[in-house]
Design a protein around this motif. Structure first.
Motif, PDB file in Angstrom:
ATOM      1  N   LEU A 164      73.701  28.115  40.874  1.00  0.00           N
ATOM      2  CA  LEU A 164      72.865  27.425  40.044  1.00  0.00           C
ATOM      3  C   LEU A 164      71.984  28.346  39.130  1.00  0.00           C
ATOM      4  CD1 LEU A 164      71.179  24.830  39.091  1.00  0.00           C
ATOM      5  CD2 LEU A 164      69.783  25.129  41.271  1.00  0.00           C
ATOM      6  N   LEU A 204      76.395  19.175  39.326  1.00  0.00           N
ATOM      7  CA  LEU A 204      75.490  20.051  40.255  1.00  0.00           C
ATOM      8  C   LEU A 204      75.784  19.356  41.807  1.00  0.00           C
ATOM      9  CD1 LEU A 204      73.264  22.249  41.161  1.00  0.00           C
ATOM     10  CD2 LEU A 204      71.591  20.544  40.474  1.00  0.00           C
ATOM     11  N   PHE A 228      67.996  23.101  35.239  1.00  0.00           N
ATOM     12  CA  PHE A 228      69.435  22.539  35.332  1.00  0.00           C
ATOM     13  C   PHE A 228      69.308  21.387  34.457  1.00  0.00           C
ATOM     14  CE2 PHE A 228      72.761  19.895  36.631  1.00  0.00           C
ATOM     15  CZ  PHE A 228      73.895  20.748  36.445  1.00  0.00           C
TER      16      PHE A 228
END
Length: 323
Positions: free
Chosen positions: A216, A231, A245
């Protein structure tokens, strides 16, 4: 006792459907407590009315799959029986059976109504949250849709990411360079890709950057356009990581964020970024969330029972999994 007789029109497909020595029909009989007789392309089902209806629906689902070139085996039969109980109408059953994702190595299709809804939501929305226990196909189906869209030319790039925080381990104490440190955390994503594409194609696309698998932290500062971004294990993000994100989303891209809020590995007292995002974004358009349960587990049958036992425990002791 109810009885229903119906006809399927393609004898060759019927042979594929019933299986060797009618093994698939015997499995449906066992699962639904019905009696099934097959004469050519005519099927007769006897039993309690609701079970008869479910058996007919399961057989029609399997016939539909066989007509699409999908080989019908034990797992397909179990999925069809599961979906027969989930379908509330003919239209809903048709929607579930019409979903087939084509990859280079296999056809991939939903094995429960929740999985069907999940795929439909990923197709419709730019951001989808997949919530629920391991074994429900959240990541696998997201990767399948991403691969399918890449093969169709709808996207240029697949980006798969996970936070490298699991089970209290610290990357700094693991041996090797950075790639060797993070690869074990990303292994499930590689495994899914190799099930859908030939190994040489996966390796080539990884080398060209068409498929990217990264922790990440590597997403910071980027704008991800013409991409399908996934994700995984999102319950292990902090709120700031999650915000970082989600704000990477660029033009002609979509994101899928998957996680299980009962399996948070963050330090005690740290709020899960997944939980925070669900609360923060609940009224934002073009965002959808799909929740899986133990009923959607498609791994070994014992896994479903284990997940169900933990779900029941969390209901009795709701604070145990709160972080």
């Amino acid at each position: 006792m109810a009885e229903i007789c119906f006809e399927l029109f393609n004898n060759q497909l019927v042979q594929q459907l019933v299986g060797e020595a009618d093994a698939n029909l015997r499995l449906i009989e066992k699962m639904l407590n019905v009696e099934i007789l097959s004469f050519g392309n005519q099927i007769t089902v006897r039993g309690a009315q609701s079970d008869v209806d479910s058996a007919k629906t399961a057989i029609e689902i399997l016939y539909n799959k066989a007509s699409k070139g999908i080989e019908v085996g034990e797992q397909e039969v179990k999925a069809a029986v599961r979906m027969s109980g989930d379908a509330k109408s003919d239209d809903e059953r048709q929607n579930m059976t019409d979903i087939v994702l084509k990859t280079k190595k296999r056809y991939i299709y939903p094995r429960s109504a929740t999985q069907a809804k999940y795929i439909q939501e990923m197709m419709k929305n730019e951001l989808v949250f997949g919530l629920g226990p391991a074994g429900t196909g959240k990541t696998y189906l997201a990767v399948a849709l991403a691969v399918s869209m890449m093969l169709e030319g709808s996207i240029d790039k697949i980006i798969l990411s996970r936070p490298a925080v699991e089970a209290g381990e610290n990357l700094g104490f693991l041996p090797g360079d950075l790639k060797e440190k993070v690869d074990p955390y990303l292994r499930p994503l590689y495994d899914a890709l190799y099930e859908m594409l030939p190994a040489e194609q996966v390796d080539k696309k990884l080398a060209l950057g068409e498929i990217e698998i990264a922790p990440l932290a590597f997403m910071r500062g980027r704008t991800l356009s013409n991409s399908f971004v996934i994700l995984d294990e999102a319950q292990n993000t902090t709120p700031m990581q999650m915000k970082m994100f989600l704000t990477r989303l660029g033009e002609n891209s979509r994101m899928v964020v998957n996680g299980d809020l009962s399996q948070v590995d963050l330090p005690h007292g740290v709020i899960s970024g997944l939980r925070d995002a669900l609360n923060t974004l609940r009224n934002v358009d073009n965002i959808s969330s799909v929740t899986f349960t133990s009923a959607d587990v498609v791994r070994h049958g014992l896994v479903a029972k284990i997940v169900q036992a933990y779900e029941e425990k969390s209901k009795r002791e709701p604070n145990e999994y709160e972080k």
